[in-house]
Motif scaffolding. Structure first.
Motif, PDB file in Angstrom:
ATOM      1  N   THR A 138       0.809  -1.214   0.079  1.00  0.00           N
ATOM      2  CA  THR A 138       0.077   0.037   0.134  1.00  0.00           C
ATOM      3  C   THR A 138       0.815   1.304   0.017  1.00  0.00           C
ATOM      4  OG1 THR A 138       0.086  -0.165   2.358  1.00  0.00           O
ATOM      5  CG2 THR A 138      -2.075  -1.067   0.982  1.00  0.00           C
ATOM      6  N   VAL A 139       0.205   2.083  -0.599  1.00  0.00           N
ATOM      7  CA  VAL A 139       0.992   3.557  -0.592  1.00  0.00           C
ATOM      8  C   VAL A 139       0.276   4.548   0.421  1.00  0.00           C
ATOM      9  CG1 VAL A 139       1.409   5.938  -1.990  1.00  0.00           C
ATOM     10  CG2 VAL A 139       1.328   3.589  -3.052  1.00  0.00           C
ATOM     11  N   ASN A 140       0.970   4.538   1.591  1.00  0.00           N
ATOM     12  CA  ASN A 140       0.351   5.374   2.681  1.00  0.00           C
ATOM     13  C   ASN A 140       0.459   6.920   2.900  1.00  0.00           C
ATOM     14  OD1 ASN A 140       1.865   2.455   3.798  1.00  0.00           O
ATOM     15  ND2 ASN A 140      -0.613   2.629   3.676  1.00  0.00           N
ATOM     16  N   GLU A 141       1.032   7.632   1.909  1.00  0.00           N
ATOM     17  CA  GLU A 141       1.312   8.860   2.009  1.00  0.00           C
ATOM     18  C   GLU A 141       0.480   9.703   2.447  1.00  0.00           C
ATOM     19  OE1 GLU A 141       3.747  10.949   1.279  1.00  0.00           O
ATOM     20  OE2 GLU A 141       2.678  12.719   1.079  1.00  0.00           O
ATOM     21  N   THR A 142       0.156  10.424   3.494  1.00  0.00           N
ATOM     22  CA  THR A 142      -0.761  11.390   3.989  1.00  0.00           C
ATOM     23  C   THR A 142      -0.138  12.403   4.671  1.00  0.00           C
ATOM     24  OG1 THR A 142      -2.702  11.512   5.224  1.00  0.00           O
ATOM     25  CG2 THR A 142      -1.301   9.995   6.072  1.00  0.00           C
ATOM     26  N   TYR A 143      -0.690  13.425   5.274  1.00  0.00           N
ATOM     27  CA  TYR A 143      -0.138  14.445   6.184  1.00  0.00           C
ATOM     28  C   TYR A 143      -1.540  15.366   6.835  1.00  0.00           C
ATOM     29  CZ  TYR A 143      -0.653  17.001   1.797  1.00  0.00           C
ATOM     30  OH  TYR A 143      -0.972  17.298   0.308  1.00  0.00           O
ATOM     31  N   ALA A 201     -10.282  -2.222   8.040  1.00  0.00           N
ATOM     32  CA  ALA A 201     -11.238  -2.718   7.020  1.00  0.00           C
ATOM     33  C   ALA A 201     -10.779  -2.597   5.856  1.00  0.00           C
ATOM     34  CB  ALA A 201     -12.635  -1.880   7.587  1.00  0.00           C
ATOM     35  N   ASN A 202     -11.289  -3.351   4.864  1.00  0.00           N
ATOM     36  CA  ASN A 202     -10.952  -3.316   3.392  1.00  0.00           C
ATOM     37  C   ASN A 202     -12.348  -2.997   2.803  1.00  0.00           C
ATOM     38  OD1 ASN A 202     -10.756  -3.843   0.685  1.00  0.00           O
ATOM     39  ND2 ASN A 202     -10.271  -6.131   1.078  1.00  0.00           N
ATOM     40  N   ILE A 203     -12.054  -1.665   1.752  1.00  0.00           N
ATOM     41  CA  ILE A 203     -13.254  -1.095   1.674  1.00  0.00           C
ATOM     42  C   ILE A 203     -13.955  -1.707   0.480  1.00  0.00           C
ATOM     43  CG2 ILE A 203     -12.086   0.303  -0.016  1.00  0.00           C
ATOM     44  CD1 ILE A 203     -13.690   2.605   0.466  1.00  0.00           C
ATOM     45  N   VAL A 204     -13.441  -2.703  -0.105  1.00  0.00           N
ATOM     46  CA  VAL A 204     -13.932  -3.467  -1.259  1.00  0.00           C
ATOM     47  C   VAL A 204     -14.719  -4.719  -0.874  1.00  0.00           C
ATOM     48  CG1 VAL A 204     -12.816  -2.503  -3.006  1.00  0.00           C
ATOM     49  CG2 VAL A 204     -12.047  -4.753  -2.403  1.00  0.00           C
ATOM     50  N   ASP A 205     -14.609  -5.162   0.563  1.00  0.00           N
ATOM     51  CA  ASP A 205     -15.046  -6.171   1.095  1.00  0.00           C
ATOM     52  C   ASP A 205     -16.411  -5.969   1.865  1.00  0.00           C
ATOM     53  OD1 ASP A 205     -15.750  -8.514   2.700  1.00  0.00           O
ATOM     54  OD2 ASP A 205     -13.650  -8.838   3.348  1.00  0.00           O
ATOM     55  N   ARG A 265     -10.606   9.472   0.600  1.00  0.00           N
ATOM     56  CA  ARG A 265      -9.854  10.422  -0.190  1.00  0.00           C
ATOM     57  C   ARG A 265      -8.439   9.850  -0.577  1.00  0.00           C
ATOM     58  NH1 ARG A 265      -9.885  16.325   2.478  1.00  0.00           N
ATOM     59  NH2 ARG A 265      -8.546  15.212   3.781  1.00  0.00           N
ATOM     60  N   ASN A 266      -8.090   9.885  -1.722  1.00  0.00           N
ATOM     61  CA  ASN A 266      -6.755   9.274  -2.306  1.00  0.00           C
ATOM     62  C   ASN A 266      -6.744   7.747  -2.237  1.00  0.00           C
ATOM     63  OD1 ASN A 266      -5.768  11.869  -2.936  1.00  0.00           O
ATOM     64  ND2 ASN A 266      -6.070  12.303  -1.026  1.00  0.00           N
ATOM     65  N   LEU A 267      -7.773   7.220  -2.483  1.00  0.00           N
ATOM     66  CA  LEU A 267      -7.763   5.529  -2.371  1.00  0.00           C
ATOM     67  C   LEU A 267      -8.100   5.358  -3.786  1.00  0.00           C
ATOM     68  CD1 LEU A 267      -7.811   2.769  -1.523  1.00  0.00           C
ATOM     69  CD2 LEU A 267      -9.713   3.272  -0.458  1.00  0.00           C
TER      70      LEU A 267
HETATM   71  C1  SAM Z   1      -2.604   7.690  -0.125  1.00  0.00           C
HETATM   72  S1  SAM Z   1      -3.430   7.090   1.358  1.00  0.00           S
HETATM   73  C2  SAM Z   1      -4.692   8.030   1.648  1.00  0.00           C
HETATM   74  C3  SAM Z   1      -4.946   8.631   3.157  1.00  0.00           C
HETATM   75  C4  SAM Z   1      -5.646   9.843   3.378  1.00  0.00           C
HETATM   76  N1  SAM Z   1      -7.490   9.379   2.989  1.00  0.00           N
HETATM   77  C5  SAM Z   1      -5.516  10.898   2.793  1.00  0.00           C
HETATM   78  O1  SAM Z   1      -6.209  11.332   1.768  1.00  0.00           O
HETATM   79  O2  SAM Z   1      -4.383  11.646   2.973  1.00  0.00           O
HETATM   80  C6  SAM Z   1      -4.146   5.438   0.865  1.00  0.00           C
HETATM   81  C7  SAM Z   1      -4.592   4.505   1.909  1.00  0.00           C
HETATM   82  O3  SAM Z   1      -5.331   3.467   1.204  1.00  0.00           O
HETATM   83  C8  SAM Z   1      -5.303   2.402   2.081  1.00  0.00           C
HETATM   84  N2  SAM Z   1      -6.045   1.287   1.217  1.00  0.00           N
HETATM   85  C9  SAM Z   1      -5.605   0.607  -0.140  1.00  0.00           C
HETATM   86  N3  SAM Z   1      -6.442  -0.302  -0.442  1.00  0.00           N
HETATM   87  C10 SAM Z   1      -7.879  -0.122   0.553  1.00  0.00           C
HETATM   88  C11 SAM Z   1      -8.685  -0.936   0.621  1.00  0.00           C
HETATM   89  N4  SAM Z   1      -9.035  -1.706  -0.300  1.00  0.00           N
HETATM   90  N5  SAM Z   1      -9.687  -0.786   1.534  1.00  0.00           N
HETATM   91  C12 SAM Z   1      -8.952   0.124   2.676  1.00  0.00           C
HETATM   92  N6  SAM Z   1      -7.901   0.863   2.443  1.00  0.00           N
HETATM   93  C13 SAM Z   1      -7.092   0.764   1.525  1.00  0.00           C
HETATM   94  C14 SAM Z   1      -3.570   2.074   2.190  1.00  0.00           C
HETATM   95  O4  SAM Z   1      -3.412   1.402   2.946  1.00  0.00           O
HETATM   96  C15 SAM Z   1      -3.282   3.453   2.285  1.00  0.00           C
HETATM   97  O5  SAM Z   1      -3.309   3.754   3.767  1.00  0.00           O
END
Ligand code: SAM
Lengths: 200, 289
Positions: B82-87, B208-212, B228-230
């Motif tokens: 996963t890409v976890n970039e956030t602030y 939690a997995n958002i597609v499950d 946001r940003n997913l």
């Molecule tokens: C770039 S971060 C976005 C964080 C924050 N919402 C923001 O906009 O700064 C994306 C996050 O989505 C999560 N992610 C990826 N696939 C996902 C899924 N199927 N269900 C839930 N989270 C997921 C990743 O683990 C990651 O932490």
């Protein structure tokens, strides 16, 4: 005031013994029918049922769920089941189906090719609309074929709209012919605009 | 002390067919599509995981990922991909929209003391839900009239654990004024700041997995969802599936906020775009229940 969330443990688990195919047909509320549609998203044996319910279902949110599940299982069978709804009286349904078909270009292209000869003008207009934004390499050719042969002016105009975006210089001959086949002034106008654009 | 270096096992090359299988599986489970641009990133992480488990071939490893009953290796793999970039205060104009537009509308007919539920999914390391909390406390005049619940979840167990700890470095705090920093954080030295306990305790973090669909049923009755940003990592179908699942989690009239490069084209029958404070958010329409 911020409060710690009480975890919603009222887990909306499926009541055991629930049958999504039955719920899709006779679920009392939209939420039940939506959930049923979501559960059928990996059950190709229910493609026929999903396509059929689409035409019966009055709630747009359920139709959206049905279409998402069908797109997930995209196949020639799904495409064939969906195109039937292009004849529906329900304009909302027609455009929902059109969008879904655009998500399965490889499956829908052969079906559309067959529909180029459909007797219903409105269906052929829809076919032209779908081809105009279909991510498929044969789409421009099929639009050009409509322009060269279709007897109905509105179908040709819909195809011309599409070719304006995705056509190329090899199609200009058929376009240049259009004003001779249809004397309406707007045809000449549209053909000239398209020619300028494709040659430009 | 020098730790002895563990020798990593040699692994057999991963074939294009292996990758294809892997991408398909990963996509089915998470919604995430890897583009060619990501190939190197994915390959490196995958090899790391194969080595870490002591497997010698991709096939051996893939069997563990799919069939291990604990699901631990699957989780490790997800965490590494996963890409976890956030602030903090990322795209904060949406927080203004929440306070100026969405919440006043949602609470107009609500009794004092009733719940308002906000959900940050994905929350990554927690900056987003904490920013929401701070923004509400600072800017929503009626914050004291309601019991505000903030839920936060992510698919990645590692970031959720970090979010619960609530310790941040300078980089993630850049957009925060000195005032807010001193009000809501304790300096730990070493350029580390810990978010205050009251805030940490008030947010419900979860995996939690958002597609499950099974995971999503835990979240119901939400008023505002920040997603946001997913969806940028998803394809159209997964996007639509997840938005449909989020729809089920919302109260009638509730809102979804997406990242600035994401949009809800094609799901117009479920949501209506609304403009608040110069940003577009999406409101649930229809029967809802
Ligand atoms: C770039 S971060 C976005 C964080 C924050 N919402 C923001 O906009 O700064 C994306 C996050 O989505 C999560 N992610 C990826 N696939 C996902 C899924 N199927 N269900 C839930 N989270 C997921 C990743 O683990 C990651 O932490």
């Amino acid at each position: 005031m911020l409060v710690r969330a009480r975890k919603t443990v009222e887990c909306a688990q499926e009541p055991s013994g629930s049958d999504p195919a039955r719920d899709l047909v006779s679920g009392a509320d939209a939420a039940t029918r939506r959930r049923a549609a979501q559960h059928l998203r990996d059950k190709p044996e229910h493609i026929g049922l999903l396509c059929e319910r689409l035409g019966e279902e009055s709630d747009a949110s359920v139709r959206a769920a049905i279409l998402t599940s069908l797109v997930r299982m995209k196949s020639p069978a799904v495409a064939a089941g969906l195109v039937g709804h292009l004849r529906s009286e329900n304009a909302a349904l027609r455009s929902e189906v059109k969008e879904a078909l655009q998500d399965m270009p490889d499956d829908v292209q052969p079906v559309l090719e067959r529909l180029l000869g459909d007797p219903d003008n409105d269906v052929r207009i829809f076919v032209a609309n779908i081809l105009s934004t279909l991510a498929h390499p044969r789409a421009p050719k099929l639009l050009a074929r409509l322009i060269a042969r279709d007897p109905h002016v509105n179908v040709c105009m819909a195809a011309l709209d599409g070719l304006m975006e995705i056509g190329d210089a090899s199609m200009t001959a058929a376009i240049a012919e259009l004003p001779r086949r249809f004397p309406e002034p707007f045809v000449a106008f549209a053909a000239t605009a398209a020619l300028n654009r494709l040659k430009g | 002390m020098n730790m002895p270096q563990r020798k990593l096992p040699e692994i057999a090359p991963i074939t294009p067919q292996d990758y294809e299988k892997f991408f398909e599986f990963f996509y089915r489970k998470t919604g995430i599509v890897f583009t060619d641009k990501k190939a190197y990133f994915v390959e490196r992480r995958l090899v790391e995981r194969i080595q870490a488990t002591g497997c010698e071939t991709f096939r051996e490893y893939f069997a563990i990922v799919r069939f291990q009953s604990s699901g631990d290796e699957w989780q490790q793999l997800v965490n590494s991909m996963t890409v976890n970039e956030t602030y903090f205060f990322r795209e904060d104009y949406q927080f203004d929209a929440m306070v100026q537009g969405m919440l006043p509308e949602i609470t107009r007919d609500r009794r004092k003391g009733s719940a308002v539920r906000i959900w940050s999914t994905p929350c990554s390391t927690g900056e987003e839900p904490y920013s929401i909390a701070i923004h509400l406390l600072e800017n929503w005049k009626r914050a004291d009239d309601f019991d505000i619940e903030i839920h936060a979840s992510d698919i990645d167990t590692r970031v959720v654990a970090q979010a619960r700890r609530g310790i941040y470095g300078h980089r993630s705090l850049q957009r925060l004024s000195a005032t807010l920093r001193s009000k809501y954080f304790t300096a730990l030295g070493d350029d580390q700041f810990r978010i205050r306990e009251e805030l940490r305790d008030s947010i419900d973090f979860d995996v939690a997995n958002i597609v499950d669909p099974a995971n999503m049923t835990r979240f119901r009755g939400m008023d505002v969802i920040f997603c946001r940003n997913l969806l940028i990592y998803f394809d159209d179908v997964s996007r639509r599936e997840s938005v449909e699942l989020l729809y089920e989690c919302l109260n009638p009239g509730g809102f979804i906020c997406l990242g600035h490069s994401e949009s809800m084209a094609r799901i117009s029958s479920l949501f209506r775009p609304r403009k608040f404070a110069d940003t577009i958010v999406y409101q649930k329409v229809g029967s809802g229940a």
